[in-house]
Design a protein around this motif. Sequence first.
Motif, PDB file in Angstrom:
ATOM      1  N   THR A  59       0.885  -1.278  -0.090  1.00 20.95           N
ATOM      2  CA  THR A  59       0.036   0.078  -0.011  1.00 20.95           C
ATOM      3  C   THR A  59       1.000   1.218   0.185  1.00 20.95           C
ATOM      4  O   THR A  59       1.918   1.160   0.573  1.00 20.95           O
ATOM      5  N   LEU A  60       0.452   2.444  -0.489  1.00 17.64           N
ATOM      6  CA  LEU A  60       0.831   3.665  -0.403  1.00 17.64           C
ATOM      7  C   LEU A  60      -0.142   4.681   0.224  1.00 17.64           C
ATOM      8  O   LEU A  60      -1.184   4.796  -0.373  1.00 17.64           O
ATOM      9  N   THR A  61       0.374   5.187   1.188  1.00 13.42           N
ATOM     10  CA  THR A  61      -0.508   6.345   1.911  1.00 13.42           C
ATOM     11  C   THR A  61       0.200   7.498   2.273  1.00 13.42           C
ATOM     12  O   THR A  61       1.409   7.390   2.176  1.00 13.42           O
ATOM     13  N   LEU A  62      -0.489   8.754   2.178  1.00 11.03           N
ATOM     14  CA  LEU A  62      -0.241   9.821   2.491  1.00 11.03           C
ATOM     15  C   LEU A  62      -0.447  10.509   3.642  1.00 11.03           C
ATOM     16  O   LEU A  62      -1.849  10.423   4.020  1.00 11.03           O
ATOM     17  N   ARG A  63       0.220  11.137   4.501  1.00 14.77           N
ATOM     18  CA  ARG A  63      -0.177  12.013   5.854  1.00 14.77           C
ATOM     19  C   ARG A  63       0.575  13.144   6.021  1.00 14.77           C
ATOM     20  O   ARG A  63       1.608  13.557   5.103  1.00 14.77           O
ATOM     21  N   ASP A  64       0.188  13.988   6.769  1.00 13.93           N
ATOM     22  CA  ASP A  64       0.884  15.326   7.329  1.00 13.93           C
ATOM     23  C   ASP A  64       1.562  14.985   8.479  1.00 13.93           C
ATOM     24  O   ASP A  64       1.402  15.572   9.552  1.00 13.93           O
ATOM     25  N   THR A  65       2.896  14.367   8.345  1.00 17.44           N
ATOM     26  CA  THR A  65       3.513  13.793   9.431  1.00 17.44           C
ATOM     27  C   THR A  65       4.555  14.806   9.889  1.00 17.44           C
ATOM     28  O   THR A  65       5.251  15.544   8.673  1.00 17.44           O
ATOM     29  N   ARG A  66       5.003  15.087  10.893  1.00 23.43           N
ATOM     30  CA  ARG A  66       6.210  16.124  11.282  1.00 23.43           C
ATOM     31  C   ARG A  66       7.389  15.353  11.855  1.00 23.43           C
ATOM     32  O   ARG A  66       8.280  16.231  11.685  1.00 23.43           O
ATOM     33  N   SER A  67       7.409  14.362  12.437  1.00 29.67           N
ATOM     34  CA  SER A  67       8.325  13.650  12.719  1.00 29.67           C
ATOM     35  C   SER A  67       9.185  12.797  11.773  1.00 29.67           C
ATOM     36  O   SER A  67      10.479  12.438  12.013  1.00 29.67           O
ATOM     37  N   ARG A  68       8.604  12.475  10.665  1.00 33.15           N
ATOM     38  CA  ARG A  68       9.134  11.754   9.711  1.00 33.15           C
ATOM     39  C   ARG A  68       8.641  11.956   8.318  1.00 33.15           C
ATOM     40  O   ARG A  68       7.500  12.455   8.186  1.00 33.15           O
ATOM     41  N   TRP A  69       9.470  11.711   7.319  1.00 31.30           N
ATOM     42  CA  TRP A  69       9.145  12.110   5.759  1.00 31.30           C
ATOM     43  C   TRP A  69       8.461  10.798   5.220  1.00 31.30           C
ATOM     44  O   TRP A  69       7.755  10.870   4.409  1.00 31.30           O
ATOM     45  N   GLY A  70       8.652   9.654   5.772  1.00 30.10           N
ATOM     46  CA  GLY A  70       8.423   8.421   5.384  1.00 30.10           C
ATOM     47  C   GLY A  70       8.413   7.226   5.959  1.00 30.10           C
ATOM     48  O   GLY A  70       9.224   7.355   7.166  1.00 30.10           O
ATOM     49  N   SER A  71       7.815   6.183   5.898  1.00 28.98           N
ATOM     50  CA  SER A  71       8.052   4.985   6.539  1.00 28.98           C
ATOM     51  C   SER A  71       7.737   3.776   6.065  1.00 28.98           C
ATOM     52  O   SER A  71       7.142   4.089   4.777  1.00 28.98           O
ATOM     53  N   CYS A  72       8.188   2.700   6.267  1.00 27.20           N
ATOM     54  CA  CYS A  72       7.930   1.447   5.443  1.00 27.20           C
ATOM     55  C   CYS A  72       7.559   0.316   6.669  1.00 27.20           C
ATOM     56  O   CYS A  72       8.368   0.129   7.627  1.00 27.20           O
ATOM     57  N   THR A  73       6.386  -0.324   6.669  1.00 31.47           N
ATOM     58  CA  THR A  73       5.721  -1.058   7.725  1.00 31.47           C
ATOM     59  C   THR A  73       6.541  -2.770   7.218  1.00 31.47           C
ATOM     60  O   THR A  73       6.795  -2.916   6.203  1.00 31.47           O
ATOM     61  N   ALA A  74       6.503  -3.587   8.300  1.00 30.17           N
ATOM     62  CA  ALA A  74       6.909  -5.024   8.077  1.00 30.17           C
ATOM     63  C   ALA A  74       6.157  -5.626   6.965  1.00 30.17           C
ATOM     64  O   ALA A  74       6.581  -6.664   6.339  1.00 30.17           O
ATOM     65  N   ASP A  75       4.763  -5.167   6.854  1.00 23.79           N
ATOM     66  CA  ASP A  75       3.908  -6.029   5.765  1.00 23.79           C
ATOM     67  C   ASP A  75       3.885  -5.236   4.628  1.00 23.79           C
ATOM     68  O   ASP A  75       2.923  -5.163   3.723  1.00 23.79           O
ATOM     69  N   ALA A  76       4.952  -4.398   4.367  1.00 22.53           N
ATOM     70  CA  ALA A  76       5.200  -3.680   2.929  1.00 22.53           C
ATOM     71  C   ALA A  76       4.385  -2.414   2.668  1.00 22.53           C
ATOM     72  O   ALA A  76       3.971  -2.244   1.547  1.00 22.53           O
ATOM     73  N   GLY A  77       3.995  -1.833   3.638  1.00 27.79           N
ATOM     74  CA  GLY A  77       3.284  -0.465   3.438  1.00 27.79           C
ATOM     75  C   GLY A  77       3.955   0.713   3.258  1.00 27.79           C
ATOM     76  O   GLY A  77       4.907   0.885   4.429  1.00 27.79           O
ATOM     77  N   LEU A  78       3.972   1.372   2.405  1.00 23.86           N
ATOM     78  CA  LEU A  78       4.615   2.666   2.355  1.00 23.86           C
ATOM     79  C   LEU A  78       3.875   3.892   2.937  1.00 23.86           C
ATOM     80  O   LEU A  78       2.654   4.160   2.481  1.00 23.86           O
ATOM     81  N   MET A  79       4.381   4.677   3.657  1.00 22.27           N
ATOM     82  CA  MET A  79       3.860   6.007   3.949  1.00 22.27           C
ATOM     83  C   MET A  79       4.648   7.166   3.869  1.00 22.27           C
ATOM     84  O   MET A  79       5.891   7.094   3.907  1.00 22.27           O
ATOM     85  N   TYR A  80       4.312   8.296   3.181  1.00 26.04           N
ATOM     86  CA  TYR A  80       4.960   9.348   2.898  1.00 26.04           C
ATOM     87  C   TYR A  80       4.218  10.667   3.384  1.00 26.04           C
ATOM     88  O   TYR A  80       2.809  10.814   3.476  1.00 26.04           O
ATOM     89  N   SER A  81       4.940  11.650   3.674  1.00 28.87           N
ATOM     90  CA  SER A  81       4.347  13.124   4.050  1.00 28.87           C
ATOM     91  C   SER A  81       4.138  13.744   2.414  1.00 28.87           C
ATOM     92  O   SER A  81       4.971  13.983   1.519  1.00 28.87           O
TER      93      SER A  81
END
Length: 228
Positions: free
Chosen positions: A143-165
Amino acid sequence: MPILPGSPPVEVTLRRTARARRMSLRVSRLDGRVTLSLPPRAREDEAMAFLRAQEDWIRKALVNVVPSDAVGIGAEIPVEGQLLRLVPGKGRSLMVAEGALHVPGDAARAGVRVAAYLKHRARDRLALASDRYAQQLGRSYRTLTLRDTRSRWGSCTADAGLMYSWRLIMAPPLVLDYVAAHEVAHLAEMNHSSRFWAVVAGLMPDYERHRHWLKTQGHALHSYRFAE
């Protein structure tokens, strides 16, 4: 909430935490909030003595707080690293032309419309970059999700989910690409070991200068307020 006297006086938030072994200070570069973390049994007079001893450091840090800018017609914002002035537009869609972002409709809702435009653009760009790097790596994400995060620009979960600011769309394009390469690299190495950084370098050999841009200038992307 204790006050550090002076000109101007500074409000300080005390945060007692069982994990704190000693007192530590943090000044948010986004809103100037000063937080003092201290062990559960530390006395408040000890906290005030610590604050007074660190006053010079606190005031110097407050100088670097990024001012918050409301986004509206006439304001300037970076879009993929290019500074654009918001101007009234025609029709129904936002459009970049002649060094400006043309925003149709009610000027009072310009900030909200621009945020929606940036999020849509960010999703397209981040999906393209993530697909490209995942293909290079021979891995896939779920998956690829977008958020308005302040502490990080992105992340990747153990089940291959990508998150970006989504605010990455305001950074230069290669900076956005670096974050995508960084998170996709976690599909192979869920750590920050030397092996991980070797994967990042394989995807983007010159990643270090784009990482440096984020560390030194990325905080400014959080200064833009898009709320009504």
